[in-house]
Design a protein around this motif. Structure first.
Motif, PDB file in Angstrom:
ATOM      1  N   LEU A 235     -55.443  34.667   7.035  1.00  0.00           N
ATOM      2  CA  LEU A 235     -54.204  34.916   7.756  1.00  0.00           C
ATOM      3  C   LEU A 235     -53.530  36.216   7.327  1.00  0.00           C
ATOM      4  O   LEU A 235     -52.707  36.766   8.076  1.00  0.00           O
ATOM      5  N   ALA A 236     -53.864  36.711   6.141  1.00  0.00           N
ATOM      6  CA  ALA A 236     -53.206  37.906   5.604  1.00  0.00           C
ATOM      7  C   ALA A 236     -54.021  39.173   5.776  1.00  0.00           C
ATOM      8  O   ALA A 236     -53.562  40.253   5.414  1.00  0.00           O
ATOM      9  N   SER A 237     -55.208  39.078   6.327  1.00  0.00           N
ATOM     10  CA  SER A 237     -56.074  40.246   6.449  1.00  0.00           C
ATOM     11  C   SER A 237     -55.386  41.371   7.210  1.00  0.00           C
ATOM     12  O   SER A 237     -54.725  41.144   8.225  1.00  0.00           O
ATOM     13  N   ALA A 238     -55.569  42.598   6.733  1.00  0.00           N
ATOM     14  CA  ALA A 238     -55.015  43.753   7.437  1.00  0.00           C
ATOM     15  C   ALA A 238     -55.598  43.867   8.837  1.00  0.00           C
ATOM     16  O   ALA A 238     -54.948  44.387   9.754  1.00  0.00           O
TER      17      ALA A 238
ATOM     18  N   LYS B 114     -57.231  44.810   1.732  1.00  0.00           N
ATOM     19  CA  LYS B 114     -58.407  45.514   2.230  1.00  0.00           C
ATOM     20  C   LYS B 114     -59.620  44.590   2.280  1.00  0.00           C
ATOM     21  O   LYS B 114     -59.644  43.536   1.653  1.00  0.00           O
ATOM     22  N   GLU B 115     -60.643  45.026   3.003  1.00  0.00           N
ATOM     23  CA  GLU B 115     -61.886  44.268   3.071  1.00  0.00           C
ATOM     24  C   GLU B 115     -62.626  44.345   1.746  1.00  0.00           C
ATOM     25  O   GLU B 115     -62.350  45.197   0.907  1.00  0.00           O
TER      26      GLU B 115
ATOM     27  N   GLY C 236     -52.937  43.419 -12.879  1.00  0.00           N
ATOM     28  CA  GLY C 236     -53.600  43.877 -11.675  1.00  0.00           C
ATOM     29  C   GLY C 236     -54.395  42.798 -10.974  1.00  0.00           C
ATOM     30  O   GLY C 236     -55.045  41.963 -11.617  1.00  0.00           O
ATOM     31  N   ILE C 237     -54.346  42.823  -9.647  1.00  0.00           N
ATOM     32  CA  ILE C 237     -55.111  41.915  -8.782  1.00  0.00           C
ATOM     33  C   ILE C 237     -55.797  42.772  -7.733  1.00  0.00           C
ATOM     34  O   ILE C 237     -55.157  43.627  -7.098  1.00  0.00           O
ATOM     35  N   ALA C 238     -57.097  42.568  -7.541  1.00  0.00           N
ATOM     36  CA  ALA C 238     -57.864  43.405  -6.616  1.00  0.00           C
ATOM     37  C   ALA C 238     -57.633  43.028  -5.163  1.00  0.00           C
ATOM     38  O   ALA C 238     -57.359  43.885  -4.322  1.00  0.00           O
ATOM     39  N   ARG C 239     -57.784  41.760  -4.837  1.00  0.00           N
ATOM     40  CA  ARG C 239     -57.678  41.302  -3.453  1.00  0.00           C
ATOM     41  C   ARG C 239     -56.960  39.957  -3.407  1.00  0.00           C
ATOM     42  O   ARG C 239     -57.043  39.148  -4.334  1.00  0.00           O
TER      43      ARG C 239
END
Length: 352
Positions: free
Chosen positions: A31-34, A56-57, A176-179
């Motif tokens: 639901l949050a995908s760019a 980001k993907e 930090g969190i990547a995705r």
């Protein structure tokens, strides 16, 4: 020092977390995908790496030896060291507007390549708001503060049925969190459509789901129902080359039970690898289980096997066999013998 991308090995899921990810990817959408309109609105701090990277993907990359004037370049969201309460910030946070309002079923909070700078714990809050959240916004905790592992996908399942428009990802005390993936189901307000309007029932933002495919060697099944036209050949559904007559196929659960009155099959960017022909079928079912040929006898033809062309948006109206009084819940796109399709659009009316 090496300067190759991903010179350090990724941490991959196994066991129960892997099964949970498969469940989310089969039965939910991000639901949050760019790509569906998700957006990072604000954060407490993103000194080392921008908050927009969260949506980001992919899982994020690591480039050995790459630095900026603020420090090591990282593919994610990374705040400066806050030391907890010492500088007035007890934790760091990032507010995300969901691209699709919906019921949240789970999270993937991925600290990929954040090894010595991952947060200790995280939590997630959510709200419903027609405007950008502000100081008066009431937030509801949907994931209580929980520990996360560094350089890992941290999977969490949510078991409530409330629909939300925004989420706030909190990390304690900093790091930090990547995705950040927010898996769930679209909550569509059908009152947003006027009476008699043809609705794209195979559109991810309207609640459609790509359930099962024969093969997705080159690209993901969900690309088929994404917004817009594909940006390149990777932004579609493409299978590997078959050495038999085929076909390859993709099953999509429609956003709502509805008629099929207009179909678009788009081979945008597929020039040397578009399918020779395609066929579209549909059925009515209250089950999403199509494994091992289940429900095979329920399929009925919508468009018979028809020629396709390279890099073209194909429109079908008169070719549709069922009349507009028939309604369906699922469609199956078959491509002969294999190849790539950028988008599938299935327009119809709901209310059956």
């Amino acid at each position: 020092m090496m300067s190759d991308i991903n010179t350090q090995e990724q941490n991959k899921l196994s066991g129960e977390p892997l099964e949970l990810e498969r469940k989310f990817k089969t039965h939910c959408v991000d639901l949050a995908s760019a790509r569906v309109g998700g957006e990072t609105l604000s954060c407490s701090d993103d000194f080392f790496a921008g908050m927009e990277n969260l949506l980001k993907e992919g899982r994020g990359i690591f480039i050995d030896g790459k630095f900026t004037d603020r420090g090591k370049w990282m593919d994610g969201w990374e705040s400066r060291r806050s030391y907890g309460r010492d500088n007035g910030r007890e934790f760091d946070w990032c507010i995300v507007r969901l691209g699709i309002k919906g019921v949240i079923r789970g999270f993937d909070i991925d600290t990929n390549y954040f090894r010595g700078n991952a947060p200790q714990t995280v939590s997630v809050e959510a709200c419903v708001s027609d405007v950008q959240p502000n100081k008066s916004t009431v937030w509801h905790t949907i994931l209580k503060e929980v520990s996360v592992d560094a350089h890992s996908q941290n999977m969490f399942e949510i078991t409530e049925d409330t629909s939300w428009t925004h989420v706030r990802l909190n990390m304690f005390p900093d790091g930090g969190i990547a995705r950040f993936r927010v898996y769930g189901e679209a909550d569509v307000n059908w009152n947003d459509f006027v009476d008699g309007e043809l609705i794209d029932l195979a559109y991810i933002k309207n609640g459609a789901k790509a359930l099962l495919v024969s093969d997705m060697f080159f690209s993901d099944k969900n690309n088929l129902i994404m917004p817009g036209r594909g940006k390149d050949m990777g932004d579609g559904w493409e299978t590997k080359r078959r050495r038999d007559p085929g076909p390859d196929w993709s099953i999509v659960k429609l956003a709502s039970k509805g008629s099929i009155e207009k179909v678009i099959v788009d081979t945008c960017h597929f020039k040397g690898n578009f399918p020779d022909t395609f066929k579209l079928e549909a059925m009515v079912s209250d089950s999403d289980d199509f494994t091992n040929g289940a429900q095979e006898d329920k399929w009925q033809p919508v468009i018979i096997q028809t020629k396709l062309y390279a890099h073209r948006e194909h429109l079908f109206l008169s070719e549709i066999i069922p009349d507009n009084t028939q309604a369906f819940t699922h469609v199956r796109l078959s491509i002969y013998p294999d190849g790539g399709i950028s988008r599938l659009r299935v327009f119809g009316k709901t209310g059956f």
